[in-house]
Design a protein around this motif. Structure first.
Motif, mmCIF file in Angstrom:
data_model
loop_
_atom_site.group_PDB
_atom_site.id
_atom_site.type_symbol
_atom_site.label_atom_id
_atom_site.label_comp_id
_atom_site.label_asym_id
_atom_site.label_seq_id
_atom_site.Cartn_x
_atom_site.Cartn_y
_atom_site.Cartn_z
ATOM 1 N N GLU A 45 9.174 -8.226 16.148
ATOM 2 C CA GLU A 45 8.911 -7.340 16.118
ATOM 3 C C GLU A 45 9.726 -6.307 15.169
ATOM 4 O O GLU A 45 9.092 -5.179 15.197
ATOM 5 N N SER A 46 10.935 -6.507 14.954
ATOM 6 C CA SER A 46 11.306 -5.547 14.825
ATOM 7 C C SER A 46 11.218 -5.148 12.630
ATOM 8 O O SER A 46 11.606 -4.288 12.385
ATOM 9 N N ARG A 82 9.582 -5.247 9.362
ATOM 10 C CA ARG A 82 8.191 -4.784 9.463
ATOM 11 C C ARG A 82 7.257 -5.018 8.239
ATOM 12 O O ARG A 82 7.982 -5.876 7.580
ATOM 13 N N ARG A 136 11.754 4.263 5.822
ATOM 14 C CA ARG A 136 11.726 3.777 6.854
ATOM 15 C C ARG A 136 11.196 2.014 7.579
ATOM 16 O O ARG A 136 10.644 2.100 9.149
ATOM 17 N N GLU A 171 3.291 7.712 5.754
ATOM 18 C CA GLU A 171 2.749 7.944 7.757
ATOM 19 C C GLU A 171 1.332 7.269 7.287
ATOM 20 O O GLU A 171 1.211 6.769 8.460
ATOM 21 N N GLU A 226 1.961 3.331 7.155
ATOM 22 C CA GLU A 226 1.780 3.190 8.643
ATOM 23 C C GLU A 226 1.630 3.112 10.262
ATOM 24 O O GLU A 226 1.710 2.658 10.391
ATOM 25 N N ARG A 227 0.199 4.216 10.300
ATOM 26 C CA ARG A 227 -0.472 4.787 11.516
ATOM 27 C C ARG A 227 -1.431 3.248 11.254
ATOM 28 O O ARG A 227 -1.873 2.259 12.214
ATOM 29 N N LEU A 255 -0.881 0.068 9.491
ATOM 30 C CA LEU A 255 -0.244 -1.189 10.115
ATOM 31 C C LEU A 255 -0.437 -1.120 11.281
ATOM 32 O O LEU A 255 -0.103 -2.100 11.781
ATOM 33 N N SER A 256 -0.105 -0.158 12.273
ATOM 34 C CA SER A 256 0.303 -0.167 13.839
ATOM 35 C C SER A 256 -0.488 -0.707 14.519
ATOM 36 O O SER A 256 -0.517 -0.185 15.762
ATOM 37 N N THR A 257 -1.860 0.312 13.775
ATOM 38 C CA THR A 257 -3.404 0.108 14.791
ATOM 39 C C THR A 257 -4.012 -1.362 14.171
ATOM 40 O O THR A 257 -3.783 -2.192 13.610
ATOM 41 N N GLU A 258 -3.558 -2.418 15.930
ATOM 42 C CA GLU A 258 -4.291 -3.907 15.377
ATOM 43 C C GLU A 258 -5.800 -4.125 15.158
ATOM 44 O O GLU A 258 -6.352 -4.482 14.316
#
Length: 342
Positions: A9-10, A12, A35, A304, A307-308, A310-313
């Motif tokens: 999970e860590s 990226r 990051r 940023e 990142e947002r 890629l963090s939203t499935e």
């Protein structure tokens, strides 16, 4: 097993940067590495990539937009690609096409209105069908003003007018900026009557009184890609964007040098202030942001955003203005300390 899951999970995802050896591209690669992303530095010149001084662990790949097979290989394993190579009138179309083919997200940092417009017009349906997020103009010119205008708009569904004032204390342009300026000769567009219209003949210079240290500045109306972005999602009758004239004199002077690093991060000493006013009737709402180095600030802005995404499935595919996709106020706050809000 738990430790293995935590380690997995860590890790990226990898993010590719096209034009990575350029001035802005190097900032973006360093920000990705800072990051914790795996950065793939893509360029057309192996020697320039090798001399760019990337952080350890950055994969370097030579690829050309004229060679789709090499580009596909370079993007292999990436979850998104950030295009930092102007003129974007020449690079955006082949790179968006490659990103859609690879089903990875695409962002660029264009200030060229024609490029941003073409991305919306040509790729909205294909990006939606592919479930791929495409964001043009996610940089200082374009994305920052769109986010500030969106934050200032708040809960208003429409407004009569937005005015954006941009003040730079100087402008040491990169060679890429100069090349793009020579390529980007189309007439500027702004919002008038609620739609994008060619900018009328330039009126006499206006004066904008900024917060200190800029104070009163002579300005010229000069819209960038924020007009295209804002016009996609904010209901505004009129939009006027102004830039102070002092940095334009630097830009037009062939003797003005390229940016010079003033600190260990590579940022120049240039400072900027962007102020936005939104008017509905007699009520005004404002937002402002200040910082250093318009090229350097583009890196946290676009990273940023990546990142947002890629963090939203369940990210919806399509071509978006940043203010239409993100919580603008929250996004801007996340850029501290690089960006100071007021």
């Amino acid at each position: 097993m738990t430790e293995q899951l935590l380690r997995a999970e860590s890790v990226r995802p990898a993010v590719a940067v096209y034009g990575a050896s350029g001035h802005t591209g190097r900032f973006v690669v360093r920000e990705l590495s800072r990051r914790g992303f795996t950065a793939i530095a893509i360029g057309r010149d192996a020697a320039k990539l090798a001399a760019a001084g990337f952080p350890a662990g950055v994969r370097q790949v030579v690829a050309s937009l004229e060679d789709p097979a090499s580009l596909a290989r370079a993007l292999d394993g990436a979850a998104a690609v950030i295009n930092c190579a102007g003129p974007f009138l020449d690079t955006a179309e082949p790179l968006v096409s490659a990103a859609l083919q690879a089903r990875i997200h695409y962002l660029d940092v264009t200030a060229e209105q024609g490029s941003a417009q073409a991305t919306f017009a040509r790729y909205a349906s294909a990006a939606e069908a592919a479930g791929v997020v495409v964001i043009p103009a996610m940089g200082f010119y374009g994305g920052l003003s769109d986010l500030l205008a969106t934050a200032a708009m708040g809960d208003w569904s429409r407004a009569d007018e937005a005015r954006i004032g941009i003040a730079l204390d100087s402008w040491e342009p990169t060679e890429g900026t100069r090349v793009t300026g020579r390529r980007n000769t189309a007439r500027r567009l702004t919002l008038s009557g609620g739609t994008l219209q060619p900018l009328a003949d330039l009126a006499p210079n206006a004066v904008w009184t900024f917060a200190e240290p800029f104070g009163a500045q002579e300005m010229v109306e000069l819209p960038f890609t924020e007009a295209v972005l804002i016009g996609r999602h904010l209901q505004l009758s009129e939009l006027h964007t102004y830039l102070n004239t002092a940095p334009l004199r630097d830009l037009r002077d062939a003797a003005t040098p390229a940016p010079v690093a003033a600190d260990a991060s590579g940022r120049s000493a240039q400072t900027f202030l962007v102020e936005v006013e939104i008017r509905r009737g007699s009520t005004l709402r404002r937002a402002a942001a200040r910082g250093r180095d318009i090229y350097a600030i583009t890196a946290p802005l676009v990273v940023e955003a990546a990142e947002r995404i890629l963090s939203t499935e369940t990210a919806q595919g399509g071509v978006f203005a940043p203010g239409a996709l993100f919580d603008a106020a929250n996004f801007l706050v996340a850029l501290a300390p690089d960006l100071v809000l007021s």
